[in-house]
Design a protein around this motif. Structure first.
Motif, PDB file in Angstrom:
ATOM      1  N   LYS A  82       7.683  15.138  -1.806  1.00  0.00           N
ATOM      2  CA  LYS A  82       8.617  14.614  -2.988  1.00  0.00           C
ATOM      3  C   LYS A  82       8.457  13.101  -3.337  1.00  0.00           C
ATOM      4  O   LYS A  82       9.510  12.471  -3.735  1.00  0.00           O
ATOM      5  CB  LYS A  82       9.967  15.153  -2.993  1.00  0.00           C
ATOM      6  N   ALA A  83       7.243  12.522  -2.971  1.00  0.00           N
ATOM      7  CA  ALA A  83       7.015  11.173  -2.959  1.00  0.00           C
ATOM      8  C   ALA A  83       6.348  11.060  -4.389  1.00  0.00           C
ATOM      9  O   ALA A  83       5.448  11.873  -4.669  1.00  0.00           O
ATOM     10  CB  ALA A  83       6.219  10.499  -1.687  1.00  0.00           C
ATOM     11  N   ARG A  84       6.188   9.531  -4.965  1.00  0.00           N
ATOM     12  CA  ARG A  84       5.604   9.107  -6.075  1.00  0.00           C
ATOM     13  C   ARG A  84       4.474   8.319  -5.578  1.00  0.00           C
ATOM     14  O   ARG A  84       4.420   7.988  -4.360  1.00  0.00           O
ATOM     15  CB  ARG A  84       6.448   8.478  -6.923  1.00  0.00           C
ATOM     16  N   THR A  85       3.292   8.408  -6.139  1.00  0.00           N
ATOM     17  CA  THR A  85       2.264   7.740  -5.758  1.00  0.00           C
ATOM     18  C   THR A  85       1.633   6.609  -6.749  1.00  0.00           C
ATOM     19  O   THR A  85       1.580   6.831  -7.884  1.00  0.00           O
ATOM     20  CB  THR A  85       0.766   9.027  -5.564  1.00  0.00           C
ATOM     21  N   TYR A  86       0.987   5.631  -6.023  1.00  0.00           N
ATOM     22  CA  TYR A  86       0.781   4.433  -6.650  1.00  0.00           C
ATOM     23  C   TYR A  86      -0.568   3.829  -6.341  1.00  0.00           C
ATOM     24  O   TYR A  86      -0.771   4.119  -4.982  1.00  0.00           O
ATOM     25  CB  TYR A  86       1.794   3.383  -6.812  1.00  0.00           C
ATOM     26  N   PHE A  87      -1.307   3.397  -7.410  1.00  0.00           N
ATOM     27  CA  PHE A  87      -2.462   2.618  -6.825  1.00  0.00           C
ATOM     28  C   PHE A  87      -2.309   1.023  -7.293  1.00  0.00           C
ATOM     29  O   PHE A  87      -1.731   0.887  -8.214  1.00  0.00           O
ATOM     30  CB  PHE A  87      -3.725   3.030  -7.652  1.00  0.00           C
ATOM     31  N   ALA A  88      -2.620   0.160  -6.307  1.00  0.00           N
ATOM     32  CA  ALA A  88      -2.593  -1.113  -6.357  1.00  0.00           C
ATOM     33  C   ALA A  88      -3.970  -1.649  -6.198  1.00  0.00           C
ATOM     34  O   ALA A  88      -4.204  -2.104  -4.892  1.00  0.00           O
ATOM     35  CB  ALA A  88      -1.554  -1.665  -5.535  1.00  0.00           C
ATOM     36  N   GLY A  89      -4.720  -2.066  -7.324  1.00  0.00           N
ATOM     37  CA  GLY A  89      -5.728  -2.774  -7.009  1.00  0.00           C
ATOM     38  C   GLY A  89      -5.852  -4.052  -7.402  1.00  0.00           C
ATOM     39  O   GLY A  89      -5.198  -4.663  -8.439  1.00  0.00           O
ATOM     40  N   VAL A  90      -6.008  -5.020  -6.239  1.00  0.00           N
ATOM     41  CA  VAL A  90      -5.802  -6.421  -6.562  1.00  0.00           C
ATOM     42  C   VAL A  90      -7.378  -7.097  -6.708  1.00  0.00           C
ATOM     43  O   VAL A  90      -8.109  -7.079  -5.599  1.00  0.00           O
ATOM     44  CB  VAL A  90      -5.263  -6.883  -5.510  1.00  0.00           C
ATOM     45  N   GLY A  91      -7.569  -7.415  -7.801  1.00  0.00           N
ATOM     46  CA  GLY A  91      -8.855  -8.090  -8.044  1.00  0.00           C
ATOM     47  C   GLY A  91      -8.883  -9.473  -7.475  1.00  0.00           C
ATOM     48  O   GLY A  91      -7.935 -10.371  -7.748  1.00  0.00           O
ATOM     49  N   LEU A  92      -9.806 -10.051  -6.802  1.00  0.00           N
ATOM     50  CA  LEU A  92      -9.756 -11.260  -6.123  1.00  0.00           C
ATOM     51  C   LEU A  92     -11.363 -11.895  -6.575  1.00  0.00           C
ATOM     52  O   LEU A  92     -12.248 -11.095  -6.557  1.00  0.00           O
ATOM     53  CB  LEU A  92      -9.811 -11.117  -4.441  1.00  0.00           C
ATOM     54  N   ALA A  93     -11.077 -13.219  -7.010  1.00  0.00           N
ATOM     55  CA  ALA A  93     -12.487 -13.821  -7.343  1.00  0.00           C
ATOM     56  C   ALA A  93     -12.425 -15.290  -7.027  1.00  0.00           C
ATOM     57  O   ALA A  93     -11.133 -16.016  -6.810  1.00  0.00           O
ATOM     58  CB  ALA A  93     -12.659 -13.794  -8.760  1.00  0.00           C
ATOM     59  N   ASN A  94     -13.743 -15.850  -6.543  1.00  0.00           N
ATOM     60  CA  ASN A  94     -13.762 -17.314  -6.087  1.00  0.00           C
ATOM     61  C   ASN A  94     -13.404 -18.077  -7.625  1.00  0.00           C
ATOM     62  O   ASN A  94     -13.891 -17.765  -8.631  1.00  0.00           O
ATOM     63  CB  ASN A  94     -15.187 -17.688  -5.780  1.00  0.00           C
TER      64      ASN A  94
END
Length: 120
Positions: A82-94
């Motif tokens: 009974k959990a909620r699901t999340y995506f956390a995409g962290v964009g990284l660039a020089n």
């Protein structure tokens, strides 16, 4: 100049997401800092369970696009709890040149839109 390894990029993303979760009042029940060992965060907020998958995404890939099949698998697992699901995409660039890898010696730019809830 030494580029950050996949594990170092992942740790950076984990720190960014973890800080946000803390600020939003999430209580960590489990933290898995190994890349591709999902979910990375199992957290509690308002007595509700949350599964968060974290990915470090390097330029030019869009950090809000995620692997549908993977997230469906995590979602199906979360439903059992009974959990909620999340995506956390962290964009990284020089910061000096987006086409260069992120290095220890350079600053970096973060492109993070926050948690994206995954529903069926």
């Amino acid at each position: 100049m030494t580029p950050l390894s996949e594990q170092e990029l992942h740790q950076l993303a984990m720190n960014i997401v973890g800080k946000e979760l803390e600020e939003q009042g999430f209580e960590f029940l489990a933290v898995n800092s190994k890349p591709k060992k999902d979910p990375q965060f199992v957290a509690l907020k308002n007595k509700k369970l949350h599964f968060v998958v974290v990915r470090a995404i390097t330029y030019p890939v869009n950090p809000v696009e995620y692997d549908q099949k993977l997230m469906k698998t995590v979602y199906d697992h979360a439903v059992k709890y009974k959990a909620r699901t999340y995506f956390a995409g962290v964009g990284l660039a020089n910061s000096r040149d987006y086409d260069m890898p992120v290095h220890h010696e350079d600053d970096y730019v973060v492109n993070y839109a926050g948690l994206i809830e995954v529903k069926e």
